[in-house]
Every structure is written in structure tokens, then in C-alpha cells.
Design a protein around this motif. Structure first.
Motif, mmCIF file in Angstrom:
data_model
loop_
_atom_site.group_PDB
_atom_site.id
_atom_site.type_symbol
_atom_site.label_atom_id
_atom_site.label_comp_id
_atom_site.label_asym_id
_atom_site.label_seq_id
_atom_site.Cartn_x
_atom_site.Cartn_y
_atom_site.Cartn_z
ATOM 1 N N THR A 20 -4.959 6.472 -1.427
ATOM 2 C CA THR A 20 -4.275 5.361 -1.052
ATOM 3 C C THR A 20 -4.356 4.437 -2.104
ATOM 4 O OG1 THR A 20 -4.383 5.725 1.209
ATOM 5 C CG2 THR A 20 -3.756 3.750 0.837
ATOM 6 N N GLU A 36 0.880 -1.111 0.065
ATOM 7 C CA GLU A 36 -0.030 0.149 -0.140
ATOM 8 C C GLU A 36 1.004 1.332 0.166
ATOM 9 O OE1 GLU A 36 -3.631 0.139 2.817
ATOM 10 O OE2 GLU A 36 -2.254 1.841 3.662
ATOM 11 N N TYR A 37 0.380 2.191 -0.687
ATOM 12 C CA TYR A 37 1.105 3.710 -0.718
ATOM 13 C C TYR A 37 0.262 4.652 -0.876
ATOM 14 C CZ TYR A 37 1.062 3.557 -5.794
ATOM 15 O OH TYR A 37 0.769 3.768 -7.056
ATOM 16 N N LEU A 38 0.738 5.794 -0.468
ATOM 17 C CA LEU A 38 -0.003 6.907 -0.745
ATOM 18 C C LEU A 38 0.290 7.812 -1.804
ATOM 19 C CD1 LEU A 38 -2.114 9.048 0.704
ATOM 20 C CD2 LEU A 38 -0.334 9.934 1.681
#
Length: 195
Positions: free
Chosen positions: A37, A28-30
Motif C-alpha cells: 500500500t 492511497e493505492y495498492l
């Protein structure tokens, strides 16, 4: 004593087919640009031409570069407004030209419970994609994915992708390993459970 001779390329494909897909972990990344997200797998799931399509014949020929397909689920979360998509990348070889994967009825997903014609979607515009294209000359697109379909994919022993070739024939791709563990881990990482 007689020795069995097996072409090196065939051995590599057979070994990769034995490799566990469960080693592919969710990430997961922003996205800094959109504050969205994005949840995906660390690496997409690899699919190879099936033996029914003459995959072993193509693999054993050193003159041909075979086509590969890759897929992976994507979750886009913008402040709780969640949308899912299925990222697909086709890295064509010189074994068979592939039609435009975004054209109508070009891709069909085959699971234990039946088939589903994939419908292309426009993914949200983010700073970087959920996955990296494997081949710069390949085709990449996103397709509709519901939570129900994602659950069906995670529960299915069979995960195949039929892609229409340029001559309107069908090229069948199969996962190189059991994908149930990978997709189930993705469901749990995204908080999608039946509990």
C-alpha cells in the motif's frame, strides 16, 4: 489616470503563490505487483525559485525557462512494515544547471526549526511511482524521511529546499503556498497523530 503595467508571467507566478496548497489531498493505492500500500499526496508540493535568488528577474524574462522543484511524502506499507520517503523532482530550466540531486549534500531542507541535509535512498520497486515526474528531462529521487521530520515539516511555516547547482552555488526554492494544512492532512490520513 496612470495604469500600472505588470508582465503577464509575473502575474501568473504571484497568483500561483497565493493558491492554497491545502487543496492537495492525500491518496492511497495498492500496488498490484508487490501488494504494497502506497500513501502519498494527490499532487506533489510545488516549489519555485525564491526572490533572494533573483526569481522575479528570471520570471520576468521570457527568454529564460525557470527551474521548479516538487516534493511529496510517501508511505510504503508492506503488511504493517511501514517505511517513509521524501520524493523530490527537479525540473531544470535554462536559468541555472542543477547538479546530480543524489550526490552527497546536494539537497538541504529548510524548516522553521533549522536545516536538514537530505540523504538519498532506494525506494521500493513498485509498479508505478507515488508521483508523476513533471518534466521528462528532470531529476527524480527519494530521500530519507522519518515520522519526526514529517511532523516538523507539517508544523513549519517555512518550507524551502536548497539545491546545489552545477557550479557549486546554491539555488533556493520556496513553497508556492502554506503547506502546513496539506502535510497535516497527510499525517492524519496516514494515522500519524500525537493523540
Amino acid at each position: 489616470m496612470r495604469q500600472l503595467r505588470i508582465p503577464g508571467g509575473l502575474v501568473l507566478v504571484l497568483l500561483s503563490a497565493c493558491a492554497s496548497q491545502s487543496s492537495i489531498k492525500p491518496v492511497e493505492y495498492l500496488d498490484d505487483r508487490t501488494a504494497m500500500t502506497i500513501g502519498s499526496l494527490k499532487e506533489p508540493i510545488e516549489l519555485v525559485p525564491s526572490v533572494r535568488q533573483g526569481g522575479l528577474r528570471v520570471i520576468s524574462s521570457l527568454r529564460n525557462k525557470i527551474s521548479f522543484a516538487y516534493l511529496g511524502p510517501v508511505e510504503w506499507d508492506r503488511s504493517g512494515a511501514i517505511v517513509y520517503g521524501l520524493w523530490i523532482h527537479v525540473a531544470p530550466g535554462n536559468d541555472r544547471p542543477i547538479a546530480d540531486i543524489r550526490s552527497a549534500a546536494a539537497l538541504t531542507l529548510i524548516l522553521d526549526g533549522g536545516t536538514r541535509v537530505l540523504t538519498p535512498i532506494d525506494a521500493p520497486q513498485v509498479g508505478r511511482g507515488a508521483y508523476q515526474a513533471v518534466a521528462s528531462w528532470g531529476q527524480t529521487a527519494y530521500f530519507e524521511l522519518t515520522v519526526e521530520m514529517l511532523k516538523q515539516m507539517a508544523a513549519s511555516e517555512k518550507l524551502e529546499l536548497n539545491i546545489r547547482a552545477a557550479d557549486d552555488s546554491i539555488v533556493n526554492f520556496i513553497a508556492t503556498g502554506d503547506t502546513r494544512g496539506t502535510l497535516t492532512a497527510y499525517l492524519h490520513a496516514r494515522g500519524i497523530t500525537d493523540d
